[in-house]
Design an enzyme around this catalytic site. Structure first.
Site, PDB file in Angstrom:
ATOM      1  N   ASP A   6      50.064  42.936  38.860  1.00  0.00           N
ATOM      2  CA  ASP A   6      48.684  43.394  38.792  1.00  0.00           C
ATOM      3  C   ASP A   6      48.631  44.773  39.457  1.00  0.00           C
ATOM      4  O   ASP A   6      49.562  45.155  40.170  1.00  0.00           O
ATOM      5  CB  ASP A   6      47.790  42.388  39.523  1.00  0.00           C
ATOM      6  CG  ASP A   6      46.341  42.821  39.529  1.00  0.00           C
ATOM      7  OD1 ASP A   6      45.866  43.274  38.480  1.00  0.00           O
ATOM      8  OD2 ASP A   6      45.701  42.724  40.589  1.00  0.00           O
ATOM      9  N   ASP A  26      46.877  39.341  43.375  1.00  0.00           N
ATOM     10  CA  ASP A  26      46.168  39.002  44.614  1.00  0.00           C
ATOM     11  C   ASP A  26      44.737  38.530  44.380  1.00  0.00           C
ATOM     12  O   ASP A  26      44.092  38.060  45.303  1.00  0.00           O
ATOM     13  CB  ASP A  26      46.132  40.220  45.545  1.00  0.00           C
ATOM     14  CG  ASP A  26      45.151  41.282  45.062  1.00  0.00           C
ATOM     15  OD1 ASP A  26      45.182  41.587  43.856  1.00  0.00           O
ATOM     16  OD2 ASP A  26      44.355  41.775  45.872  1.00  0.00           O
ATOM     17  N   ASP A  53      43.696  36.454  38.925  1.00  0.00           N
ATOM     18  CA  ASP A  53      45.145  36.371  38.704  1.00  0.00           C
ATOM     19  C   ASP A  53      45.657  34.931  38.764  1.00  0.00           C
ATOM     20  O   ASP A  53      46.814  34.680  38.414  1.00  0.00           O
ATOM     21  CB  ASP A  53      45.898  37.199  39.756  1.00  0.00           C
ATOM     22  CG  ASP A  53      45.629  38.693  39.615  1.00  0.00           C
ATOM     23  OD1 ASP A  53      45.461  39.141  38.466  1.00  0.00           O
ATOM     24  OD2 ASP A  53      45.586  39.387  40.635  1.00  0.00           O
TER      25      ASP A  53
END
Length: 679
Positions: free
Chosen positions: A382, A573, A577
């Site tokens: 990410d 995080d 996600d």
């Protein structure tokens, strides 16, 4: 070096680690442990087998035999052998036999006791019964010194094994010691009082003096302070905090007296969750451990059968058959067949890997994930909070058709309902929105932003796709802005935007470079606009980058990679996600800034949020796997060679026991070595 049908082969199982952990916990936890010991029951591990407490960990009398007993038995054996082989002084059987029996019982009473207790339950296929049969057989054949030697050296091996296991337990206790059991709380009279950490409530203010550890998570209300965060992150570099910053239990205050407002109860603190993860990790076995456990259950009875045939079959094929000769060979066969090195060193090796990772601020939630990380060939990341700091600052505010301060108040009111880093940046810039701007019915639109009602007006705050979803017309020039923006509409009309900037993490570039050097493919997935993603991808030299993704789009991208045969580790995080973390072969969460959901779902947690630790986690997995397979190869190759020599009458009991115990000690030392490797 235990192995039996109740899976006592796993010396570092959940029960032992739980005991080790709870021994240093608070009084409440100690009471819980005492209650458990008063009412023992089988504690099942994740592979469906129970641990028998009666003879689980070398008995309940305080472990293996004492050091002085071993020394006396060893010294006595050396004296007898020196007199016999060095000076050719031999005693009569009436004198010699009682001496050897005394030495035998001194060194082997524990083995005999466990063998007898298992035999009462018709459990004959274990190493205690195996050693008892071999040594008693040696005495019946008149090989007294060899029978004693087998038991003495076997007990020495057990003694060193226990030291290794206790060292592993000690490392867990040392980790627990970073969690203070008491704190100094400020009472209503603004005076400090010592109180159990368990009794502190949310909203209480605790005082932390210089050199003391923070007892609970909270918000720093002193102007500033400097903390050592090594217990949580593995990094010794001091971390400066200012008023309003978050501090965590386990950090050490390096500055003057500081005050912290507690916002999480003791059992829910990040440190408590770390300790729970470490404790639970030891109960989750790797596929190699599970295989060895199943292998030992089949291997031991097969060995007994082969030893029996080694005595019986030669009678039909050897012309000058001597029962004592072939019985002696079968005893050698039994001694060398003991799978001690495998069943001790393998769980110890995986525990060493978990310990090494913990020291560097990486938490593996199970030994099985060490194996998974060793296979990873693709890192999917990410953007926000993983490669960037996730610390956003407002760079520009552009209001359209209403005053700028009013735009900020609408934005601040609705963003106050979100914990996203961008929302915090807007809220910090907007300041106090006042009682007249109050958001209600706020809903998160996944991957787009927030929708809610402020003072009776419907307010949207998010990316441009959010306005498109609700058919709100906006300035098309916004699509050309490369930076992150929060677009706002009020009552279905475009109201303006807020320009946000984020920074790359200090080690992001070197982390991606090292991944490429290690032969790993890198992919970045983000909900941010493609232009922003492309800029960061170009700067970091990431192989592939995809922007404008919703949570389900990230899942689809990872699924495509998995279907192509890639072994995926996904790093993220945020709450959005969580689905991808669960789908990936290995889910890695950034534990510092990460959401609770992502940390709970992830298989590996990086405590200091550094992308460089991703490669460290992979290296630890590969190191652990390499050392475990070194031990397997060493143990099996030596045993096969000596088994063949013993069956052929070339190897005797001395060589058998030295090979068995020697290989076990080498395997243990090799496994312990993991904890001292520097990455």
């Amino acid at each position: 070096m235990k192995t039996d049908n109740n899976e006592n082969t796993d010396l570092l199982n959940a029960e032992e680690i739980e005991v080790a952990v709870k021994e240093t916990d608070t009084n409440a936890a100690q009471t819980e442990l005492e209650n458990k010991s008063e009412h023992p029951k089988d504690h099942a591990t994740d592979d469906g087998h129970d641990h028998d407490h009666e003879d689980h960990d070398h008995g309940s009398e305080g472990g293996w035999i004492s050091q002085w007993q071993l020394l006396v038995a060893l010294a006595g054996l050396i004296i007898m052998l020196t007199l016999d082989y060095g000076f050719h002084i031999r005693f009569s059987k009436i004198v010699e036999l009682p001496i050897y029996i005394a030495l035998y019982l001194l060194s082997g009473y524990k083995v005999l006791d466990l063998a007898f207790r298992k035999a009462k339950r018709l459990d004959f296929f274990n190493e205690f019964f195996l050693m008892s049969v071999a040594t008693i057989g040696a005495f019946l054949l008149g090989s007294y010194s060899e029978g004693v030697a087998v038991m003495v050296f076997y007990s020495i091996g057990e003694f060193f094994q226990e030291l290794a296991v206790n060292r592993a337990k000690t490392s867990i206790k040392a980790l627990l010691d970073v969690r203070p059991e008491t704190v100094m709380r400020l009472n209503e009279n603004n005076k400090t009082e010592e109180i159990s950490s368990y009794k502190v409530k949310i909203g209480d203010i605790i005082q932390v003096k210089a050199g003391e550890k923070v007892g609970l998570d909270g918000i720093l209300i002193s102007d500033k302070a400097v903390f050592n965060t090594a217990a949580l992150t593995g990094e010794s570099k001091p971390d400066s905090k200012e008023k309003g910053d978050r501090v965590l239990a386990g950090m050490i205050n390096l500055d003057s007296v500081s005050e912290v407002k507690v916002d999480v109860e003791f059992t829910d603190s990040k440190l408590s969750r770390i300790l729970s993860m470490v404790q639970d990790a030891t109960a989750r076995k790797s596929q190699t451990q599970l295989f060895i456990s199943r292998f030992a259950k089949i291997y031991t009875p097969v060995v007994f059968g082969l030893a029996f045939l080694l005595v019986l079959l030669p009678y039909f094929f050897v012309s000058e058959y001597n029962v004592n000769d072939w019985l002696y060979r079968s005893l050698v066969f039994l001694v060398i067949s003991c799978p001690c090195a495998l069943v001790v060193s393998i769980p110890l090796g995986y525990f060493g890997g978990i310990g090494l990772a913990s020291k560097t601020g990486i938490l593996f939630k199970g030994a099985n994930y060490l194996d998974v990380m060793a296979k990873v060939d693709t890192i999917v990341m990410d953007k926000t909070g993983t490669l960037t700091k996730g610390i956003f600052e407002v760079q520009k505010v552009h209001a359209y058709d209403l005053p700028e301060d009013e735009l900020l108040k609408y934005a601040g009111a609705i963003e106050a309902k979100s914990t996203h880093p961008i929302a915090k940046a807007v809220l910090n810039y907007a300041g106090d929105t006042g009682a007249q701007y109050h958001a209600e019915d706020v809903q998160e639109v996944a991957g787009m932003g927030l929708k809610g009602t402020v003072n009776g007006k419907i307010v949207l705050a998010g990316n441009a796709r959010l306005l498109k979803k609700f058919n709100v017309a906006y300035d098309s020039e916004l699509d050309k802005i490369d930076d992150t923006i929060v677009v706002i509409s009020v009552d279905g009309k475009y109201a303006g935007y807020i320009l946000i900037a984020d920074e790359l993490k200090d080690d992001a570039k070197i982390a991606v470079e090292n991944m490429h050097n290690a032969g790993l493919k890198t992919v970045m997935l983000s909900g941010d606009k493609q232009s922003v993603v492309d800029n960061i991808s170009k700067l970091l030299k990431i192989d592939q980058a995809f922007g404008g993704l919703l949570p389900e789009d990230k899942v689809n991208r990872v699924s495509e990679l998995k279907n192509a045969g890639r072994h995926i580790a996904f790093v993220g995080d945020g709450l959005n996600d969580a689905p991808v973390l669960a789908l990936a072969d290995a889910g890695i969460a950034m534990g510092g800034l990460g959401s609770d959901a992502s940390i709970e779902i992830a298989d590996v947690v990086i405590q200091n949020d550094q992308p460089s630790k991703i490669l460290s986690a992979i290296r630890i997995g590969k190191i652990t796997k390499k050392i475990v397979w070194q031990n397997i190869f060493l143990a099996m190759s030596v045993k096969i060679i000596v088994l063949a020599l013993g069956a052929g009458g070339i190897a005797n009991l001395w060589e058998a026991v030295i090979a068995d115990v020697g290989v076990a000690l080498l395997a243990i030392l090799n496994a312990v070595r993991i904890q001292h490797i520097k990455l």
